[in-house]
Design an enzyme around this catalytic site. Structure first.
Site, PDB file in Angstrom:
ATOM      1  CE1 TYR A  23      -2.870   9.783   4.856  1.00  9.93           C
ATOM      2  CE2 TYR A  23      -2.447  11.873   5.874  1.00  9.93           C
ATOM      3  CZ  TYR A  23      -3.402  10.783   5.265  1.00  9.93           C
ATOM      4  OH  TYR A  23      -4.609  11.178   5.362  1.00  9.93           O
ATOM      5  CG  HIS A  28      -0.597   7.569  -1.865  1.00 10.49           C
ATOM      6  ND1 HIS A  28      -0.309   7.202  -3.422  1.00 10.49           N
ATOM      7  CD2 HIS A  28      -1.811   8.291  -1.997  1.00 10.49           C
ATOM      8  CE1 HIS A  28      -1.394   7.784  -4.147  1.00 10.49           C
ATOM      9  NE2 HIS A  28      -1.948   8.673  -3.243  1.00 10.49           N
ATOM     10  CG  ASN A  75      -6.503  12.768  -4.257  1.00  5.26           C
ATOM     11  OD1 ASN A  75      -5.518  12.288  -4.338  1.00  5.26           O
ATOM     12  ND2 ASN A  75      -7.658  12.400  -4.105  1.00  5.26           N
ATOM     13  CG  ASN A 121      -7.037  10.306  -7.683  1.00  2.00           C
ATOM     14  OD1 ASN A 121      -7.295  10.248  -8.955  1.00  2.00           O
ATOM     15  ND2 ASN A 121      -7.592   9.545  -6.893  1.00  2.00           N
TER      16      ASN A 121
END
Length: 197
Positions: A23, A28, A75, A121
């Site tokens: 990631y 994000h 999340n 989220n």
């Protein structure tokens, strides 16, 4: 080097993202990218695992600040942040959350004292675990999805967007320091920027 007591934690600055190489530097993870800019600005390293987050303590103009990157995945970010806020007895209005924002173009920085999750989220989780939406947030524009939102947020910045994000992350780090030292109005007037599409 002077050895002395660090001031007690009275602020938390939490950078949202997903842990792991997969990631790294994705849209994000704009929050984590701002975290790296904050480490550079304050000459600290978030490398101590506490409250399910990588953390560092910082003294910002006499204010004790806990910097944190939750390692719970986006999340569930609120689990780590809520735990730390309870442990240090830091009220929600002193928990600054830094995250990505699809509704703003890359390079944008938006500071707010409170507000809804806006479909994010990570922010939903923070609201749930702090029990309120009245906490400051610094949101970094990542641009509207050109395709599936999930693929978009997990994609990487390229070209002009990458340069714009780098500058925005530096501004987000400075904005957090300004918010703590000079208050929300000053931080918003100085660092709220909407980049051109």
């Amino acid at each position: 080097m002077l050895f002395g007591r660090q001031p007690a934690v009275e602020w938390i600055v939490a950078f949202l993202g997903n842990p792991g190489a997969k990631y790294e530097n994705t849209r994000h993870n704009a929050g984590f990218m701002a975290g790296a800019a904050m480490e550079k600005l304050l000459d600290v390293k978030m490398n101590r695992l506490r409250h399910r987050a990588l953390t560092a303590r910082a003294d910002i103009a006499g204010h004790g600040v806990l910097l944190m990157e939750p390692q719970t995945y986006m999340n569930l970010s609120g689990e780590a942040i809520g735990e730390a806020a309870r442990f240090y007895k830091v009220p929600a209005e002193r928990v600054i959350v830094v995250s990505d924002e699809m509704a703003l173009p890359p390079g944008s920085v938006r500071i707010r004292q409170s507000g809804s999750a806006g479909g994010h989220n990570g922010l939903k989780s923070v609201i749930a675990h702090l029990g309120t939406d009245r906490f400051p947030r610094i949101r970094l524009g990542i641009g509207e999805p050109e395709h599936e939102p999930v693929d978009w947020v997990l994609g990487h910045f390229t070209g002009h967007d990458a340069e714009a994000m780098s500058a925005a992350c530096e501004n987000a780090a400075k904005a957090a320091v300004c918010y703590i030292c000079e208050g929300p109005d000053k931080a918003m007037s100085k660092y709220n920027v909407r980049a051109k599409n």
